[in-house]
Design a protein around this motif. Structure first.
Motif, PDB file in Angstrom:
ATOM      1  N   MET A   1       0.758  -1.136   0.053  1.00 21.54           N
ATOM      2  CA  MET A   1       0.103   0.252   0.081  1.00 21.54           C
ATOM      3  C   MET A   1       0.834   1.040  -0.168  1.00 21.54           C
ATOM      4  SD  MET A   1      -3.592  -0.777   0.254  1.00 21.54           S
ATOM      5  CE  MET A   1      -4.359   0.173   1.382  1.00 21.54           C
ATOM      6  N   LYS A   2       0.608   2.082  -1.169  1.00 20.55           N
ATOM      7  CA  LYS A   2       1.515   3.604  -1.174  1.00 20.55           C
ATOM      8  C   LYS A   2      -0.106   4.429  -0.061  1.00 20.55           C
ATOM      9  CE  LYS A   2       2.512   3.585  -5.837  1.00 20.55           C
ATOM     10  NZ  LYS A   2       2.613   3.122  -6.606  1.00 20.55           N
ATOM     11  N   TYR A   3       0.557   5.402   0.206  1.00 13.89           N
ATOM     12  CA  TYR A   3      -0.032   6.950   0.336  1.00 13.89           C
ATOM     13  C   TYR A   3       0.575   7.592   0.892  1.00 13.89           C
ATOM     14  CZ  TYR A   3       1.214   4.832   5.223  1.00 13.89           C
ATOM     15  OH  TYR A   3       2.574   5.103   6.382  1.00 13.89           O
ATOM     16  N   CYS A   4       0.060   8.915   0.745  1.00 14.56           N
ATOM     17  CA  CYS A   4       0.338  10.114   1.027  1.00 14.56           C
ATOM     18  C   CYS A   4      -0.476  11.966   1.080  1.00 14.56           C
ATOM     19  CB  CYS A   4       1.170  11.086  -0.018  1.00 14.56           C
ATOM     20  SG  CYS A   4       1.303  11.074  -1.697  1.00 14.56           S
ATOM     21  N   SER A   5      -0.576  12.658   1.374  1.00 12.32           N
ATOM     22  CA  SER A   5      -1.025  14.161   1.487  1.00 12.32           C
ATOM     23  C   SER A   5      -0.235  14.968   0.679  1.00 12.32           C
ATOM     24  CB  SER A   5      -1.027  14.239   3.014  1.00 12.32           C
ATOM     25  OG  SER A   5      -1.438  15.692   2.943  1.00 12.32           O
ATOM     26  N   ILE A   6      -1.793  15.337  -0.095  1.00 13.53           N
ATOM     27  CA  ILE A   6      -0.907  16.062  -0.898  1.00 13.53           C
ATOM     28  C   ILE A   6      -1.374  17.516  -0.744  1.00 13.53           C
ATOM     29  CG2 ILE A   6      -1.783  16.671  -3.954  1.00 13.53           C
ATOM     30  CD1 ILE A   6      -2.205  13.773  -4.789  1.00 13.53           C
ATOM     31  N   ALA A   7      -2.564  16.876   0.499  1.00 13.70           N
ATOM     32  CA  ALA A   7      -2.600  18.538   0.320  1.00 13.70           C
ATOM     33  C   ALA A   7      -3.935  18.237   2.340  1.00 13.70           C
ATOM     34  CB  ALA A   7      -3.723  20.041   0.093  1.00 13.70           C
ATOM     35  N   SER A   8      -3.542  19.228   3.277  1.00 16.47           N
ATOM     36  CA  SER A   8      -3.881  18.846   4.216  1.00 16.47           C
ATOM     37  C   SER A   8      -3.763  20.542   5.281  1.00 16.47           C
ATOM     38  CB  SER A   8      -3.538  17.911   5.054  1.00 16.47           C
ATOM     39  OG  SER A   8      -3.843  17.565   6.357  1.00 16.47           O
ATOM     40  N   GLY A   9      -5.712  21.160   5.302  1.00 13.96           N
ATOM     41  CA  GLY A   9      -5.470  21.810   5.651  1.00 13.96           C
ATOM     42  C   GLY A   9      -6.603  22.479   5.718  1.00 13.96           C
ATOM     43  N   SER A  10      -7.018  23.519   6.011  1.00 18.35           N
ATOM     44  CA  SER A  10      -8.472  24.421   6.217  1.00 18.35           C
ATOM     45  C   SER A  10      -8.302  25.177   4.751  1.00 18.35           C
ATOM     46  CB  SER A  10      -9.161  25.280   7.523  1.00 18.35           C
ATOM     47  OG  SER A  10      -7.264  26.672   7.374  1.00 18.35           O
ATOM     48  N   ASN A  11      -7.222  24.753   3.871  1.00 22.72           N
ATOM     49  CA  ASN A  11      -7.226  26.587   3.021  1.00 22.72           C
ATOM     50  C   ASN A  11      -6.891  24.959   1.801  1.00 22.72           C
ATOM     51  OD1 ASN A  11      -4.845  24.712   3.972  1.00 22.72           O
ATOM     52  ND2 ASN A  11      -3.055  25.715   2.784  1.00 22.72           N
ATOM     53  N   GLY A  12      -7.353  23.468   2.014  1.00 20.05           N
ATOM     54  CA  GLY A  12      -7.234  22.293   0.729  1.00 20.05           C
ATOM     55  C   GLY A  12      -6.962  21.198   1.670  1.00 20.05           C
ATOM     56  N   ASN A  13      -7.478  20.077   1.509  1.00 20.72           N
ATOM     57  CA  ASN A  13      -7.196  18.910   1.738  1.00 20.72           C
ATOM     58  C   ASN A  13      -7.212  17.661   0.232  1.00 20.72           C
ATOM     59  OD1 ASN A  13      -7.617  18.784   5.232  1.00 20.72           O
ATOM     60  ND2 ASN A  13      -9.146  20.253   3.949  1.00 20.72           N
ATOM     61  N   CYS A  14      -6.628  16.986   0.263  1.00 20.18           N
ATOM     62  CA  CYS A  14      -6.935  15.646  -0.615  1.00 20.18           C
ATOM     63  C   CYS A  14      -5.241  14.429  -0.506  1.00 20.18           C
ATOM     64  CB  CYS A  14      -5.878  16.592  -1.753  1.00 20.18           C
ATOM     65  SG  CYS A  14      -5.869  15.499  -3.941  1.00 20.18           S
ATOM     66  N   TYR A  15      -5.951  13.586  -0.501  1.00 21.61           N
ATOM     67  CA  TYR A  15      -5.054  12.465   0.328  1.00 21.61           C
ATOM     68  C   TYR A  15      -5.161  11.349  -0.388  1.00 21.61           C
ATOM     69  CZ  TYR A  15      -6.100  15.126   4.154  1.00 21.61           C
ATOM     70  OH  TYR A  15      -6.602  16.097   5.471  1.00 21.61           O
ATOM     71  N   TYR A  16      -3.588  10.679  -1.232  1.00 14.89           N
ATOM     72  CA  TYR A  16      -3.307   9.666  -2.095  1.00 14.89           C
ATOM     73  C   TYR A  16      -3.723   8.483  -1.891  1.00 14.89           C
ATOM     74  CZ  TYR A  16      -1.224   7.041  -5.390  1.00 14.89           C
ATOM     75  OH  TYR A  16      -0.058   6.184  -6.685  1.00 14.89           O
ATOM     76  N   VAL A  17      -4.016   7.496  -2.073  1.00  7.79           N
ATOM     77  CA  VAL A  17      -4.087   5.593  -1.482  1.00  7.79           C
ATOM     78  C   VAL A  17      -3.986   4.760  -2.714  1.00  7.79           C
ATOM     79  CG1 VAL A  17      -4.848   4.181   0.165  1.00  7.79           C
ATOM     80  CG2 VAL A  17      -4.728   6.337   1.233  1.00  7.79           C
ATOM     81  N   ALA A  18      -2.752   3.799  -2.634  1.00 15.04           N
ATOM     82  CA  ALA A  18      -3.263   2.926  -3.835  1.00 15.04           C
ATOM     83  C   ALA A  18      -2.565   1.909  -3.831  1.00 15.04           C
ATOM     84  CB  ALA A  18      -1.902   3.771  -5.173  1.00 15.04           C
ATOM     85  N   LYS A  19      -2.464   1.001  -4.093  1.00 15.49           N
ATOM     86  CA  LYS A  19      -1.816  -1.005  -4.354  1.00 15.49           C
ATOM     87  C   LYS A  19      -1.910  -1.024  -5.887  1.00 15.49           C
ATOM     88  CE  LYS A  19      -2.032  -5.385  -2.095  1.00 15.49           C
ATOM     89  NZ  LYS A  19      -2.663  -5.932  -1.554  1.00 15.49           N
ATOM     90  N   ARG A 241       1.287  18.594   6.212  1.00 17.12           N
ATOM     91  CA  ARG A 241       1.279  20.622   6.022  1.00 17.12           C
ATOM     92  C   ARG A 241       0.456  20.830   4.943  1.00 17.12           C
ATOM     93  NH1 ARG A 241       6.704  21.722   7.995  1.00 17.12           N
ATOM     94  NH2 ARG A 241       7.220  19.803   9.233  1.00 17.12           N
ATOM     95  N   ARG A 242       0.156  21.848   5.225  1.00 15.62           N
ATOM     96  CA  ARG A 242      -0.579  22.792   4.134  1.00 15.62           C
ATOM     97  C   ARG A 242      -0.377  23.384   2.984  1.00 15.62           C
ATOM     98  NH1 ARG A 242      -4.288  25.946   7.323  1.00 15.62           N
ATOM     99  NH2 ARG A 242      -4.247  27.780   5.811  1.00 15.62           N
ATOM    100  N   THR A 243       1.215  23.302   2.996  1.00 15.64           N
ATOM    101  CA  THR A 243       1.133  24.135   2.416  1.00 15.64           C
ATOM    102  C   THR A 243       1.950  23.156   0.765  1.00 15.64           C
ATOM    103  OG1 THR A 243       3.516  24.871   2.943  1.00 15.64           O
ATOM    104  CG2 THR A 243       1.580  25.996   2.718  1.00 15.64           C
ATOM    105  N   GLU A 244       2.864  21.713   0.997  1.00 13.89           N
ATOM    106  CA  GLU A 244       3.137  21.312   0.405  1.00 13.89           C
ATOM    107  C   GLU A 244       2.828  19.510   0.673  1.00 13.89           C
ATOM    108  OE1 GLU A 244       7.019  21.951   1.566  1.00 13.89           O
ATOM    109  OE2 GLU A 244       7.266  20.857   3.345  1.00 13.89           O
ATOM    110  N   GLU A 245       3.207  18.736  -0.507  1.00 11.92           N
ATOM    111  CA  GLU A 245       2.610  17.273   0.254  1.00 11.92           C
ATOM    112  C   GLU A 245       3.342  16.669   1.039  1.00 11.92           C
ATOM    113  OE1 GLU A 245       6.021  17.248  -2.971  1.00 11.92           O
ATOM    114  OE2 GLU A 245       3.928  18.585  -2.652  1.00 11.92           O
ATOM    115  N   SER A 246       3.131  15.023   1.355  1.00 13.03           N
ATOM    116  CA  SER A 246       4.141  14.407   2.692  1.00 13.03           C
ATOM    117  C   SER A 246       4.706  13.606   1.379  1.00 13.03           C
ATOM    118  CB  SER A 246       3.069  13.765   2.888  1.00 13.03           C
ATOM    119  OG  SER A 246       2.543  12.873   2.790  1.00 13.03           O
ATOM    120  N   PRO A 247       5.965  12.679   1.642  1.00 16.51           N
ATOM    121  CA  PRO A 247       6.280  12.062   1.258  1.00 16.51           C
ATOM    122  C   PRO A 247       5.244  10.792   1.010  1.00 16.51           C
ATOM    123  CG  PRO A 247       8.037  12.889   3.024  1.00 16.51           C
ATOM    124  CD  PRO A 247       6.071  12.986   3.347  1.00 16.51           C
ATOM    125  N   LEU A 248       5.983  10.413  -0.172  1.00 20.27           N
ATOM    126  CA  LEU A 248       4.765   9.129  -0.677  1.00 20.27           C
ATOM    127  C   LEU A 248       5.835   8.084   0.279  1.00 20.27           C
ATOM    128  CD1 LEU A 248       2.540   8.187  -2.946  1.00 20.27           C
ATOM    129  CD2 LEU A 248       4.800   7.434  -3.725  1.00 20.27           C
TER     130      LEU A 248
END
Length: 281
Positions: A1-19, A241-248
């Motif tokens: 399973m792979k996952y990361c936060s693309i954006a997280s915070g009150s200015n925008g949220n997007c999360y990725y999960v894959a297999k 973080r609000r302004t950048e993606e997390s590591p994958l």
């Protein structure tokens, strides 16, 4: 399973999960160009996304939805209440209505809806599982209800909202009505509330805790880390973080690795086993 936060915070949220070849997004709350830019930096091909799941209709969760889904023709799964609240002209052939507690198959993945308390029309959080590993995206939580507790107890990876510091919120510039909305049981979890529900329900199954949806005005990364780190012995801890993606990240049966091409450090944890998904959720 792979996952990361693309954006997280009150200015925008997007999360990725894959297999394997199957990938899903939870929310698309930043514009399409920024989603693509952050995906590229993490080594993710946006064309790999097979489905988008929307938690609720607030702008910080749907800002880039229409353009991204149209560009890549990605099916959208959301409750009817979320659809009505969003008021977006989404292509009808891409829209799939779900119940807040539905289970949806996307290739090798199953995405489970988790009903929650939040000031939206028909909100839910999501757990993404392959039947062995559970990756839980739990933000916009008005309170740590039984559903939240159950998810924490059965998570291998948990992205948990830790939205605000109570003292910063109360002494800050927000108007009184907004302060009450945030902390009134239908808004967000404070650092203290998130810590309590985490500490009381974490199990040895949990490998990675990611704190997310931090307020830009009423919280800091440093504060959240200082609150949670003493309680994360044997658990990898990250802050989205609000302004950048997390590591994958990559979670295998015995380790977590950072595999983003722009981050070369590696974090590894060893476990005894990964238990199967609880069918009672």
């Amino acid at each position: 399973m792979k996952y990361c936060s693309i954006a997280s915070g009150s200015n925008g949220n997007c999360y990725y999960v894959a297999k394997g070849d199957d990938a899903v997004l939870i929310d698309v709350g930043i514009n399409r160009k920024h989603v693509e830019l952050r995906m590229a930096r993490a080594g993710i091909d946006p064309r790999s996304v097979k489905a988008i799941f929307i938690t609720h209709e607030h702008t910080d969760h749907i800002r880039g939805l229409m353009v991204f889904s149209k560009r890549y023709q990605v099916p959208i799964y959301l409750t009817r209440g979320t659809y009505e609240g969003a008021r977006l002209p989404l292509p009808s052939h891409l829209v799939h209505f779900i119940q807040p507690d539905d289970r949806i198959k996307v290739g090798e993945l199953t995405v489970l809806g988790i009903p929650k308390y939040h000031d939206a029309k028909e909100p839910c959080s999501f757990v993404v599982t392959d039947g062995k590993v559970n990756i839980s995206i739990m933000t916009d939580l008005g309170r740590g209800c039984d559903n939240v507790k159950h998810v924490i107890q059965h998570s291998d990876v948990l992205l948990l909202e830790s939205n605000y510091d109570t003292e910063m919120l109360l002494s800050g510039p927000y108007p009184y009505y907004l302060k009450n909305r945030i902390r009134g049981g239908w808004g967000h979890l404070s650092n203290a509330e998130a810590l309590q529900v985490f500490v009381e329900n974490k199990t040895s199954r949990l490998k990675h805790l990611i704190l997310g949806h931090l307020s830009g005005e009423n919280n800091t990364v440093e504060l959240v880390e200082s609150v949670f780190r003493p309680h994360c012995k044997g658990i990898a801890l990250s802050v989205a973080r609000r302004t950048e993606e997390s590591p994958l990240f990559y979670l295998a049966e015995e380790e977590i690795k950072v595999i983003s091409p722009i981050v070369f450090e590696q974090t590894t944890l060893i476990y005894e086993e990964i238990s199967f998904y609880s069918s009672s959720m």
